[in-house]
Design a protein around this motif. Structure first.
Motif, PDB file in Angstrom:
ATOM      1  N   PHE B 116     -31.739-107.938  19.315  1.00 31.32           N
ATOM      2  CA  PHE B 116     -31.684-108.722  18.086  1.00 31.32           C
ATOM      3  C   PHE B 116     -32.942-109.541  17.865  1.00 31.32           C
ATOM      4  O   PHE B 116     -32.899-110.771  17.737  1.00 31.32           O
ATOM      5  N   ALA B 266     -27.729-100.965  19.175  1.00 33.60           N
ATOM      6  CA  ALA B 266     -28.189-100.588  17.843  1.00 33.60           C
ATOM      7  C   ALA B 266     -28.248 -99.081  17.798  1.00 33.60           C
ATOM      8  O   ALA B 266     -28.430 -98.424  18.820  1.00 33.60           O
ATOM      9  N   ARG B 272     -33.479 -93.489  10.997  1.00 31.50           N
ATOM     10  CA  ARG B 272     -34.354 -93.980   9.933  1.00 31.50           C
ATOM     11  C   ARG B 272     -35.030 -92.851   9.169  1.00 31.50           C
ATOM     12  O   ARG B 272     -35.256 -92.946   7.968  1.00 31.50           O
ATOM     13  N   ASP B 279     -26.851 -99.337   7.780  1.00 31.56           N
ATOM     14  CA  ASP B 279     -26.203-100.654   7.836  1.00 31.56           C
ATOM     15  C   ASP B 279     -26.999-101.577   8.769  1.00 31.56           C
ATOM     16  O   ASP B 279     -28.031-101.200   9.311  1.00 31.56           O
ATOM     17  N   ARG B 280     -26.529-102.796   8.969  1.00 30.45           N
ATOM     18  CA  ARG B 280     -27.308-103.783   9.719  1.00 30.45           C
ATOM     19  C   ARG B 280     -27.598-103.351  11.150  1.00 30.45           C
ATOM     20  O   ARG B 280     -28.636-103.685  11.723  1.00 30.45           O
ATOM     21  N   ALA B 281     -26.668-102.597  11.756  1.00 26.81           N
ATOM     22  CA  ALA B 281     -26.869-102.147  13.127  1.00 26.81           C
ATOM     23  C   ALA B 281     -27.666-100.853  13.189  1.00 26.81           C
ATOM     24  O   ALA B 281     -27.845-100.288  14.260  1.00 26.81           O
ATOM     25  N   GLY B 282     -28.156-100.387  12.047  1.00 30.95           N
ATOM     26  CA  GLY B 282     -28.975 -99.178  12.033  1.00 30.95           C
ATOM     27  C   GLY B 282     -28.162 -97.902  11.944  1.00 30.95           C
ATOM     28  O   GLY B 282     -28.698 -96.805  12.084  1.00 30.95           O
ATOM     29  N   ARG B 283     -26.838 -98.038  11.713  1.00 27.57           N
ATOM     30  CA  ARG B 283     -26.004 -96.837  11.607  1.00 27.57           C
ATOM     31  C   ARG B 283     -26.041 -96.255  10.198  1.00 27.57           C
ATOM     32  O   ARG B 283     -26.391 -96.940   9.235  1.00 27.57           O
TER      33      ARG B 283
END
Lengths: 429, 429
Positions: B116, B266, B272, B279-283
């Motif tokens: 984080f 994450a 990417r 989403d915020r967690a990269g999913r």
């Protein structure tokens, strides 16, 4: 341990068979004992090739020294590496700078690979002495098949499927036989672009025969068994060069991306700081009671000691000899503590055995010779029996039973440096 | 495989639960499948903490992907790392520069640690996602006790005996409970200068309670069970700094040489390159059939997929959910091949379980709650049952039976970087 401080201090360097057996026999002796080792475990070295060839997990053949010795109150286990010995000041210096005083010293730090003046071969032909070596070798062996599968160039692919084991002693024979079994059976059906069974496994011995410490008849039987398993055996021609692309056998260059060194060991360099003459392999020629000439409070045992048998032959560098020497040093120190002298060490030779591969081994019990399946069962029973610790024996047996019936190998897991061997894993350190 | 070349090509990235289950369900489908993974094995991740805490060997919880899939003739396993995806060209590029074309893609490369925005903590607080992570953590945990034993400074010794696990989810709870058991029981009698039972094991959760995905009542029971095992549980205060000397809990600095990161994951950064919002967690927020919005030939499954359940809650990042998604993608692709559309994915929640330590666990089966010994037996049975492969199940059971009766742990072997952790081993490379 304050009440012990006035007791004489025995420092044991090395927790292998010699050092550990000496320490255990001295349970209850009026001594403070420090057992120093570079790793936290005792290793059952005779099965190390099984870890390298993915048959066993590293913890299956190792046990923490602290755990083995937890109830022996006169022992303190210390993790560390000795870098030099000062026999006059009775002091050993560790890699971290600490100095440890001793009244008695047992040097049992064993042997390491020797490339006989060709140290630049080391990076291309790894050897097998520690668990880390075994895991490194496992990764190299398993990755070679992966590389061959991913390769599109036929020459390059053939080089990845070409393996050489240099050295026809017991370790070389075990590795070659097991690798041939992996290529022919274990990996069957698993690849789509290569046939693992087409891998070329060559055992290269510069001398006239493999397993030179056995009677000639058993050497020949071992060779035949190896060939039956699919190993090409080459004798009488030395390896003259090794690099990343292959090796030179006499004058012939053989492409091979995987070369394993099982040809030579040399004594631990620590022996040099004793200041006495060493033999050609770097071992310490000791007195009959295993003490160092002129240094009666310093003993050497195991692979590091050069000892002659009654018949003039050298005591071999095998586990039973190391255990016997360890026990002898313990008895000698007990005698010294009582002002007596120790008897000379006598090696009891119970015989010689070597495994070759699936259901193949040779056994020489003072002229009673066995080979093939029966010898293999004998070898199996002896090794499982001597493996330290109840739990390990059971797990090892289970793994072997499974490997036997399924041709599978339980530990075919590539660890370290990222699975693909190209990049280190994103690992915080 | 030439006769297959005209079949559509499915590329599966990741041999975890999602990727492997999808691949297996597609046995016999008119597809060429390539399963790409960075490592050569499928990992039974729910037991990874057991490898880190020396209860199991690495190969006990892993199986070679090639071996699992050897009889499925429409699959080719490939060892390698994907670095980017070009959805328009239907191409994936690997770390070695190779490009793989696909007709269908299943992205199931999972999750990794996340600090984080505090990536500099990584070196001081390693996480637990792969077997290499687990062996690294094992070495750190075991060496901490060795360092404490060798230390003469009381403050330094206390810092080596101070452990913190950051993150009160299932992994953090498992690690903290097991580490407390090791300190209190496993290492008993083995040291001469320290009392391992005096080690301080602290579980630090920034939120209001541990196991936040469980009903509040089970969180409280889990906390009580942890405390009974000797774990200090801290909730409601975040860790604000970590370095080699310790960590800051809110405003208070706590000396600790060993901090473990179990606080956040994450999604794999590969997502990417899909070019869709994450989403915020990269999913990847996926369509109801698990395909990527606007890219119907690309699917995402497992920890990398952001999926909502019917009740609006997110599908959790657990093994059963990954398997279900994998199976769903397989069914969806079969439907596509026949020109049909797939049904939406529906998560079947069989319940939630977490182990805490020796004879302690919590189980939540849709409101039917268990904790303590009975929950532990339930957890044990479920995990042994789901472990892939006959042999692994037997060995794991044997190891656990042994650990249970003896309080011992089979894999307490320090590997890598030289046993004493100071110097690399003299290893040819």
């Amino acid at each position: 341990m304050n009440h012990h401080n006035r007791l004489p201090h025995l420092l044991v360097i090395g927790g292998g068979f010699a050092g550990l057996w000496a320490t255990r026999v001295l349970a209850g002796a009026p001594l403070r004992i420090t057992l120093l080792d570079r790793s936290n475990h005792h290793l059952f070295q005779p099965l190390l090739y099984q870890v390298a060839t993915a048959g066993l997990s590293a913890p299956d053949i190792a046990a923490p020294l602290r755990h083995i010795l937890r109830r022996q109150r006169n022992v303190e286990v210390r993790l560390g590496e000795a870098t030099s010995i000062d026999p006059a000041r009775r002091q050993v210096v560790l890699a971290d700078g600490t100095a440890l005083d001793f009244d008695y010293l047992l040097l049992a730090s064993g042997a390491t690979h020797a490339y006989f003046g060709n140290d630049h071969w080391a990076g291309h032909a790894p050897g097998l002495k520690s668990l880390d070596d075994a895991l490194h070798l496992r990764r190299r062996l398993l990755l070679a098949f992966e590389r061959a599968e991913a390769c599109t160039d036929p020459g390059e692919r053939a080089a990845w499927l070409s393996f050489a084991i240099v050295g026809g002693g017991p370790t070389g024979v075990e590795l070659a036989g097991t690798l041939a079994e992996i290529a022919r059976h274990t990996l069957k059906d698993e690849f789509r672009h290569i046939d693992p069974a087409s891998a070329r496994v060559r055992l290269v011995e510069a001398g006239p025969r493999v397993l030179a410490s056995f009677p000639e008849e058993l050497s020949h039987r071992a060779r035949r068994q190896l060939e039956k398993l699919g190993v090409e055996v080459s004798t009488g021609v030395p390896v003259t060069a090794i690099d990343g692309a292959g090796y030179r056998l006499g004058d012939v260059f053989v492409p091979a991306r995987t070369v394993v060194w099982a040809a030579g060991v040399a004594a631990s360099p620590l022996a040099r700081s004793l200041g006495v003459p060493l033999d050609r392999a770097g071992r310490v020629p000791v007195e009959p009671d295993l003490s160092v000439p002129g240094q009666p409070h310093v003993f050497v045992a195991g692979d590091l000691a050069a000892v002659k048998q009654a018949n003039g032959a050298a005591v071999p560098g095998v586990a039973p000899a190391a255990k016997q020497m360890g026990r002898h040093v313990a008895v000698a120190i007990r005698a010294r503590l009582q002002g007596a002298n120790a008897r000379p060490f006598r090696y009891r030779d119970f015989g010689n055995l070597a495994t070759i591969g699936r259901m193949a081994a040779v056994v020489d019990l003072h002229g009673f010779k066995l080979s093939g399946l029966l010898a293999w069962w004998f070898w199996l029973a002896a090794h499982v029996f001597f493996l330290i610790g109840f739990r390990n024996r059971l797990v090892v047996l289970l793994n072997w039973a499974w490997a036997y019936w399924s041709y599978q190998r339980a530990a075919r897991i590539i660890l370290g440096k990222g699975g693909d061997g190209e990049r280190p894993p994103a690992k915080p350190e």
